[in-house]
Motif scaffolding. Structure first.
Motif, PDB file in Angstrom:
ATOM      1  N   MET A   1       0.831  -1.195   0.000  1.00 17.58           N
ATOM      2  CA  MET A   1       0.000   0.000   0.000  1.00 17.58           C
ATOM      3  C   MET A   1       0.864   1.243   0.000  1.00 17.58           C
ATOM      4  O   MET A   1       1.895   1.304   0.675  1.00 17.58           O
TER       5      MET A   1
ATOM      6  N   ARG B   1       0.442   5.503   0.417  1.00 16.69           N
ATOM      7  CA  ARG B   1      -0.437   6.611   0.774  1.00 16.69           C
ATOM      8  C   ARG B   1       0.283   7.933   0.506  1.00 16.69           C
ATOM      9  O   ARG B   1       1.420   8.106   0.925  1.00 16.69           O
TER      10      ARG B   1
ATOM     11  N   GLN C   1      -3.986   9.718   1.806  1.00 14.40           N
ATOM     12  CA  GLN C   1      -4.923   9.092   0.873  1.00 14.40           C
ATOM     13  C   GLN C   1      -4.288   7.849   0.262  1.00 14.40           C
ATOM     14  O   GLN C   1      -3.203   7.915  -0.314  1.00 14.40           O
ATOM     15  N   SER C   2      -4.973   6.712   0.395  1.00 17.06           N
ATOM     16  CA  SER C   2      -4.435   5.469  -0.149  1.00 17.06           C
ATOM     17  C   SER C   2      -4.609   5.431  -1.662  1.00 17.06           C
ATOM     18  O   SER C   2      -5.566   5.981  -2.212  1.00 17.06           O
ATOM     19  N   CYS C   3      -3.657   4.789  -2.340  1.00 11.83           N
ATOM     20  CA  CYS C   3      -3.690   4.654  -3.794  1.00 11.83           C
ATOM     21  C   CYS C   3      -3.839   3.184  -4.137  1.00 11.83           C
ATOM     22  O   CYS C   3      -3.177   2.326  -3.556  1.00 11.83           O
ATOM     23  N   ASP C   4      -4.698   2.893  -5.098  1.00 13.47           N
ATOM     24  CA  ASP C   4      -4.828   1.527  -5.585  1.00 13.47           C
ATOM     25  C   ASP C   4      -3.694   1.280  -6.568  1.00 13.47           C
ATOM     26  O   ASP C   4      -3.762   1.644  -7.742  1.00 13.47           O
TER      27      ASP C   4
END
Length: 298
Positions: free
Chosen positions: A56, A58, A62-65
């Motif tokens: 993961m 961030r 904000q998390s990024c796919d």
């Protein structure tokens, strides 16, 4: 920037093995390690250019796919990338090279408006207004970026007419024109002469302080974090050590790092006209032999 447990392998060869890193806003972090260990791959994953099998990332909480980045997300991204070879477009002059990503982002915004508004009349009016507004804006951003990176005098030159040092500054101006909050840099000083190197480091330091840009630098030059006053993380076997200041590297108790530090302590820049940055391929070869090479001098 917060990175947790990134994993990636190429044809069974492990490149990233639960690599983790945390960078505070406005901080400069250098990632150092031998050639072929996966430093640049790690940076490409952060920039969305490679997809990890696990982990993961961030940005500002904000998390990024990382497995499925959409073009729209990339257009909204506030992450700039400086490639090792500068990656300038050969048939475009300096001004057009710097303006190119700004135009790309404008086109993405137009596509977004087209998706959000079903009425084609409204979409057309919005797009025309956006074009008029963004065109003047991107021109102003391009001019400011060229002035900040001291390349305005080369605005009509093509890449093949520029020295490597100027090419690096143009590439940096192109990244900064997008007003990124995070800047990823792959070997920014590679191939530069001593004066060009000092000039670029000064620009990076000033840019970080004035714009509060978070900077992640991949390098094979162990002196770089010391000269930038940055923390450094050692990349080994697919993992990253906890970032620390240059003066704290000896606390890591990594044998070959301790030997390099010892060599650097015995080498004074004032005693020679120029010290070539440590060559990562030679380091990797000596690591396999469990010996250490003498720093190259001109």
């Amino acid at each position: 920037v917060s990175v947790n447990n990134l994993c990636l392998d190429f044809s069974g060869r492990v490149v990233l093995d639960h690599a983790s890193l945390k960078v505070e806003a406005g901080e400069i972090i250098c990632i150092w390690g031998p050639s072929g260990e996966g430093k640049s791959t790690f940076l490409r994953v952060l920039g969305g250019l490679e997809r990890p099998s696990q982990g993961m990332v961030r940005f500002f909480g904000q998390s990024c796919d990382m497995k499925r980045p959409s073009p729209l997300d990339e257009a909204r991204s506030e992450v700039g990338f400086l490639f090792q070879n500068s990656a300038l477009i050969s048939n475009m002059n300096v001004r057009t090279n710097i303006m190119l990503p700004l135009r790309f982002r404008r086109d993405r915004l137009r596509a977004e408006r087209s998706q959000e508004h079903r009425s084609w009349q409204l979409t057309r009016r919005l797009s025309n207004f956006a074009d008029a507004m963004l065109e003047s804006d991107l021109i102003a951003k391009t001019e400011r970026a060229m002035n900040n990176m001291l390349v305005h005098d080369y605005s009509n030159h093509f890449p093949h007419e520029l020295s490597m040092g100027v090419q690096k500054r143009v590439a940096l101006a192109r990244s900064l024109a997008l007003d990124p909050k995070i800047l990823l840099m792959d070997e920014p000083t590679s191939g530069l002469d001593f004066l060009s190197r000092l000039s670029l480091l000064a620009l990076i330091s000033n840019m970080s302080q004035l714009r509060r840009v978070t900077v992640v630098v991949v390098t094979h030059d162990l002196l770089l974090p010391k000269e930038l006053g940055a923390k450094v993380s050692i990349f080994l076997k697919g993992r990253l050590t906890e970032p620390c200041h240059f003066d704290e590297l000896s606390n890591l108790r990594i044998p070959f790092v301790d030997e390099l530090l010892h060599e650097l302590e015995n080498t004074s820049r004032e005693e020679s006209d120029e010290l070539i940055p440590l060559n990562s391929e030679q380091i990797a070869e000596k690591l396999r032999d469990q010996t250490l090479f003498d720093p190259l001098r001109r």
